[in-house]
Scaffold this motif. Structure first.
Motif, PDB file in Angstrom:
ATOM      1  N   CYS A 276      -7.069   3.500   4.202  1.00  0.00           N
ATOM      2  CA  CYS A 276      -5.796   3.996   3.734  1.00  0.00           C
ATOM      3  C   CYS A 276      -6.202   4.914   2.399  1.00  0.00           C
ATOM      4  O   CYS A 276      -5.494   6.059   2.435  1.00  0.00           O
ATOM      5  CB  CYS A 276      -4.761   3.178   3.290  1.00  0.00           C
ATOM      6  SG  CYS A 276      -3.823   2.422   4.763  1.00  0.00           S
TER       7      CYS A 276
ATOM      8  N   CYS B  83       0.271   3.156   3.876  1.00  0.00           N
ATOM      9  CA  CYS B  83       0.656   2.547   5.186  1.00  0.00           C
ATOM     10  C   CYS B  83       2.100   1.930   5.105  1.00  0.00           C
ATOM     11  O   CYS B  83       2.919   1.729   5.797  1.00  0.00           O
ATOM     12  CB  CYS B  83      -0.164   1.698   5.852  1.00  0.00           C
ATOM     13  SG  CYS B  83      -0.596  -0.111   4.800  1.00  0.00           S
TER      14      CYS B  83
ATOM     15  N   CYS C  89       0.906  -1.198  -0.047  1.00  0.00           N
ATOM     16  CA  CYS C  89      -0.022  -0.047   0.078  1.00  0.00           C
ATOM     17  C   CYS C  89       0.782   1.177   0.046  1.00  0.00           C
ATOM     18  O   CYS C  89       1.805   1.057   0.681  1.00  0.00           O
ATOM     19  CB  CYS C  89      -0.835   0.032   1.358  1.00  0.00           C
ATOM     20  SG  CYS C  89      -1.887   1.373   1.533  1.00  0.00           S
TER      21      CYS C  89
ATOM     22  N   CYS D 268      -4.207  -0.475   0.440  1.00  0.00           N
ATOM     23  CA  CYS D 268      -4.487  -1.985   0.928  1.00  0.00           C
ATOM     24  C   CYS D 268      -5.933  -1.995   1.405  1.00  0.00           C
ATOM     25  O   CYS D 268      -6.414  -3.040   1.695  1.00  0.00           O
ATOM     26  CB  CYS D 268      -3.649  -2.205   2.282  1.00  0.00           C
ATOM     27  SG  CYS D 268      -4.037  -1.058   3.595  1.00  0.00           S
TER      28      CYS D 268
HETATM   29 ZN   LIG Z   1      -2.482   0.737   3.778  1.00  0.00          ZN
END
Ligand SMILES: [Zn+2]
Ligand SMILES: [Zn+2]
Ligand SMILES: [Zn+2]
Length: 273
Positions: free
Chosen positions: A53, A37, A34, A49
């Motif tokens: 996010c 993050c 991702c 993800c």
């Molecule tokens: Zn993420």
């Protein structure tokens, strides 16, 4: 499944037993992370993800998110860059790439425009993307070193004349097009990376150069081979202008006359030579 883990899948079809092993999948480079993050594997057809996010990136927008080496998006862009570099010498090496996340109102206005153009014509029947979306290059002035190593997610400079930082934060403004431009007052992009390279201007000392790759809603594009300096809108019945090589033009151009038909997608950083 992570080798050595004997726990059951978290739910049928998920590849991992839980978050610890999900994160391990990224550490072992089994899956791309991702972009926000940088911990969990990204979802299909997303940079993130999770919805959480994705939303967090919009909450903090405008931000720049690093696209790491080996990410599919970077490979795709590098291919397009290399294939569409038509000048000598060879294409400079792309070193870094950033995803540009703009605020919700810019994001939503673009999505609304995409829906509207797509509803006006059956692009699918012509095997085109919705609203005939294209990815096109745009070279402009970078007064600072945004995108170079050490850039933070909010590392835009404060200069009111750094076009690069202004476009990344607020998107394009066709009123800023150079007077006397070949196809009038619009936002200009090209599929030819080396042509757009001719429009960049690096002000602060840097061993790198920067270019934008943009999402452009071409819709129905009017092909033109000759200049028409007086255009302020797409010709009647069309959504954009495609400058086609031949006539007065050596390389392709794509021009839109509505600020909501274009958004910068990636900041691409490459070697100066
Ligand atoms: Zn993420
Ligand atoms: Zn596990
Ligand atoms: Zn700047």
């Amino acid at each position: 499944m992570i080798e050595g883990c004997d726990k059951a899948e978290w739910k049928p079809g998920s590849k991992y037993c839980g978050n610890a092993c999900r994160a391990f999948g990224v550490i072992l480079q089994l899956e791309p992370a991702c972009l926000l993050c940088e911990t969990f594997p990204k979802m299909d057809k997303s940079y993130f993800c999770s919805a959480s996010c994705s939303n967090k990136s919009l909450d903090n927008a405008p931000v720049l998110l690093s696209v790491p080496a080996g990410h599919q998006a970077l490979r795709t862009v590098t291919d397009q860059w290399t294939k569409e570099w038509k000048h000598t010498p060879n294409p400079p090496q792309i070193r870094f790439m950033w995803l540009i996340v703009q605020n919700r109102s810019l994001h939503n206005a673009f999505e609304a425009k995409l829906q509207a153009i797509d509803a006006s014509h059956n692009f699918k029947a012509e095997r085109m993307f919705p609203a005939n979306e294209r990815r096109r290059w745009h070279g402009t002035k970078r007064e600072c070193t945004v995108g170079d190593p050490g850039t933070t997610p909010t590392g835009f400079c404060k200069s009111p004349t750094c076009s690069m930082c202004i476009v990344m934060q607020r998107s394009f403004d066709k009123e800023k097009s150079a007077p006397g431009s070949m196809f009038g007052k619009g936002v200009y992009t090209s599929g030819t990376s080396s042509k757009s390279h001719g429009y960049i201007k690096q002000v602060a000392p840097s061993r790198y150069r920067a270019m934008l790759l943009c999402r452009v809603l071409a819709g129905k594009a009017k092909k033109l081979t000759q200049a028409d300096h007086n255009l302020v809108a797409a010709p009647a019945g069309f959504d954009s202008v495609r400058g086609v090589p031949g006539g007065g033009l050596n390389y392709d151009e794509l021009i839109v006359y509505d600020n909501n038909q274009i958004r910068p997608l990636y900041l691409v950083i490459y070697d100066s030579t």
